[in-house]
Design an enzyme around this catalytic site. Structure first.
Site, PDB file in Angstrom:
ATOM      1  N   ARG A  57      68.010  44.971   5.660  1.00 46.57           N
ATOM      2  CA  ARG A  57      67.452  43.556   5.214  1.00 46.57           C
ATOM      3  C   ARG A  57      66.084  43.653   4.990  1.00 46.57           C
ATOM      4  NH1 ARG A  57      68.444  38.568   9.185  1.00 46.57           N
ATOM      5  NH2 ARG A  57      70.357  38.597   8.215  1.00 46.57           N
TER       6      ARG A  57
ATOM      7  N   HIS B  56      72.728  36.719   0.485  1.00 46.18           N
ATOM      8  CA  HIS B  56      73.001  37.218   1.636  1.00 46.18           C
ATOM      9  C   HIS B  56      74.357  37.486   1.458  1.00 46.18           C
ATOM     10  CE1 HIS B  56      73.042  37.882   5.459  1.00 46.18           C
ATOM     11  NE2 HIS B  56      72.830  36.692   6.295  1.00 46.18           N
TER      12      HIS B  56
ATOM     13  N   ARG C  60      81.188  37.671  10.967  1.00 41.83           N
ATOM     14  CA  ARG C  60      80.263  38.640  10.425  1.00 41.83           C
ATOM     15  C   ARG C  60      80.793  40.094  10.847  1.00 41.83           C
ATOM     16  NH1 ARG C  60      75.292  37.302   9.338  1.00 41.83           N
ATOM     17  NH2 ARG C  60      75.102  39.385   8.516  1.00 41.83           N
TER      18      ARG C  60
HETATM   19  N1   CP Z   1      73.131  34.588   9.725  1.00 45.05           N
HETATM   20  C1   CP Z   1      72.333  35.490   9.712  1.00 45.05           C
HETATM   21  O1   CP Z   1      72.354  36.633   8.877  1.00 45.05           O
HETATM   22  O2   CP Z   1      71.723  35.556  10.989  1.00 45.05           O
HETATM   23  P1   CP Z   1      70.585  36.781  11.537  1.00 45.05           P
HETATM   24  O3   CP Z   1      69.245  36.288  10.893  1.00 45.05           O
HETATM   25  O4   CP Z   1      70.385  36.498  13.128  1.00 45.05           O
HETATM   26  O5   CP Z   1      71.052  38.076  11.231  1.00 45.05           O
HETATM   27  N1  NVA Z   2      68.037  31.137   4.453  1.00 48.30           N
HETATM   28  C1  NVA Z   2      68.022  31.884   5.648  1.00 48.30           C
HETATM   29  C2  NVA Z   2      69.111  32.681   6.112  1.00 48.30           C
HETATM   30  C3  NVA Z   2      68.876  33.290   7.652  1.00 48.30           C
HETATM   31  C4  NVA Z   2      70.401  34.131   7.978  1.00 48.30           C
HETATM   32  C5  NVA Z   2      66.762  32.856   5.674  1.00 48.30           C
HETATM   33  O1  NVA Z   2      66.648  33.742   4.803  1.00 48.30           O
HETATM   34  O2  NVA Z   2      65.853  32.879   6.430  1.00 48.30           O
END
Ligand code: CP
Ligand code: NVA
Length: 308
Positions: free
Chosen positions: A107, A134, A294
Site C-alpha cells: 500500500r 484500489h 476482503r
Molecule cells: N477499505 C480499506 O482498504 O480499509 P483499510 O484502509 O482499513 O485497509
Molecule cells: N479513498 C480512500 C480509501 C481508503 C480505503 C483513501 O484512499 O483514503
C-alpha cells in the site's frame, strides 16, 4: 507467477475465476474459528511481505489472516521503518525482497512505486491501494454484490461523491465485469478521464449525472467513500466538504434507488458526512459483508498470483 496490479490489466476470465473461488473458499470455512487452517494449504512454506506506507485496518488484517489460513507466513512492514523510506531505490528494494519472500503486497502513495516494484521483483506483487486505484477492494465488492443479488453484469452501480482511487477501480471493473457505472459528484472531483474512456472502450455504459437524486434512480448498488482520502492534503478538507455535501448518502437519497438496492462503502466511513448512520446500519447496507469479503477475495487473488 502473476502480479495483481489493477483490475483493467487482469484478464476478465481470471477475475471471474478469482471471484468464484473466493465465494467457494468462504463457503468452505463457514462457521469455523478464524484461526482454523483451510483444508487446502496453497501457501504452505510461503513467506509474504505486507508493506504499508499508509494506515490500514482491513487490508492489513485481512491479508495477514488470509495468508495464515492458507498455510503461509507473513511479515508486516511499515514503509517508514524500511530503507525505502530513507532513499533506497524501489528497484533495489524489489530485488532484495524477492530473495527473502515469495510474494509482496504494498500500500503506497504514488502508483509509480507499485509499478516499479513489480517491474523489478521476481515474485508476485499485489496492489493494496495507491493514490490512483484500489483493486482488492473492488474484488471484494463484486463478490459481495453477487452473493446478495447474483451476477453484477448489466446492473446499475452509482458512485456518489469524490472520483477517487476506489471509484477508479470501480470504473476498471465496469469494463471487465460489464456493469453500468454512474458517477455523481461535482465536476471538480470527476474521476480521471482516462479511467472513464477505458471503461467505455471496453463496452461499459458510463455516465456522469451531477444531480444525485437523478443518478440513483433505478440503482442496483449505491457506493460512497470518504470525502478526504489519505493522500489528500488536509488543507483541502473544507473545500471538499463544501463541494460534496450535496452528495451525502442518506435515507432520502436511497429512496430514489431500487427498493432492493444495496449500499456499499469500503470503510473507514465518516458517519454523518458522506453517509448517514441510518444508511450504514439500515436495510440496504452490506458494508460488513464487504469488509469480510476482503479476506476471501484476497485469498483468491494470492492463489492466482502464485498459480495455485
Ligand atoms: N477499505 C480499506 O482498504 O480499509 P483499510 O484502509 O482499513 O485497509
Ligand atoms: N479513498 C480512500 C480509501 C481508503 C480505503 C483513501 O484512499 O483514503
Amino acid at each position: 507467477m502473476n502480479h495483481f496490479l489493477d483490475i483493467h490489466t487482469t484478464d476478465p476470465a481470471a477475475l471471474r475465476g478469482m471471484i468464484d473461488q473466493a465465494a467457494a473458499m468462504k463457503a468452505a470455512r463457514k462457521g469455523l474459528p478464524k484461526g482454523t487452517p483451510d483444508a487446502e494449504q496453497p501457501l504452505a512454506n510461503r513467506m509474504v511481505a505486507l508493506i504499508f506506507e499508509k494506515p490500514s485496518t482491513r487490508t492489513r488484517v485481512s491479508f495477514d489472516v488470509g495468508v495464515r489460513q492458507m498455510g503461509g507466513q507473513t511479515m508486516v512492514l511499515s514503509g517508514t521503518d524500511m530503507q525505502l523510506g530513507h532513499g533506497e531505490s524501489i528497484a533495489d528494494t524489489a530485488r532484495v525482497l524477492s530473495r527473502y519472500v515469495d510474494m509482496i503486497m504494498i500500500r503506497t502513495f504514488e502508483e509509480s512505486v507499485l509499478l516499479e516494484l513489480a517491474e523489478y521483483a521476481s515474485v508476485p506483487v499485489i496492489n493494496g491501494l495507491t493514490n490512483r486505484t484500489h483493486p482488492c477492494q473492488i474484488m471484494a465488492d463484486i463478490q459481495t454484490y453477487e452473493e446478495h443479488r447474483g451476477p453484477i453484469k448489466g446492473k446499475k452501480v452509482v458512485w456518489t461523491g469524490d472520483g477517487n482511487n476506489v471509484a477508479a477501480s470501480f470504473l476498471h471493473a465496469a469494463g471487465q465485469f460489464g456493469f453500468d457505472f454512474v458517477f455523481s459528484g461535482p465536476a471538480q472531483l470527476d474521476p480521471e478521464a482516462e479511467f472513464i474512456e477505458l471503461a467505455r472502450s471496453k463496452g461499459a455504459n458510463v455516465t456522469i449525472e451531477r444531480n444525485p437524486e437523478k443518478a440513483v434512480e433505478g440503482a442496483d448498488l449505491v457506493v460512497a467513500d470518504t470525502w478526504v482520502s489519505m493522500h489528500d492534503s488536509q488543507s483541502t478538507r473544507q473545500r471538499r466538504h463544501n463541494l460534496l455535501q450535496a452528495y451525502q448518502v442518506n435515507d432520502a437519497l436511497m429512496a430514489h434507488a431500487k427498493p432492493d438496492a444495496l449500499f456499499m462503502h469500503c470503510l473507514p466511513a465518516h458517519r454523518e458526512e458522506e453517509v448517514t448512520s441510518s444508511v450504514m446500519d439500515g436495510p440496504h447496507s452490506v458494508i460488513f459483508d464487504e469488509a469480510e469479503n476482503r479476506l476471501h477475495a484476497q485469498k483468491a487473488v494470492m492463489r492466482w498470483c502464485l498459480g495455485k
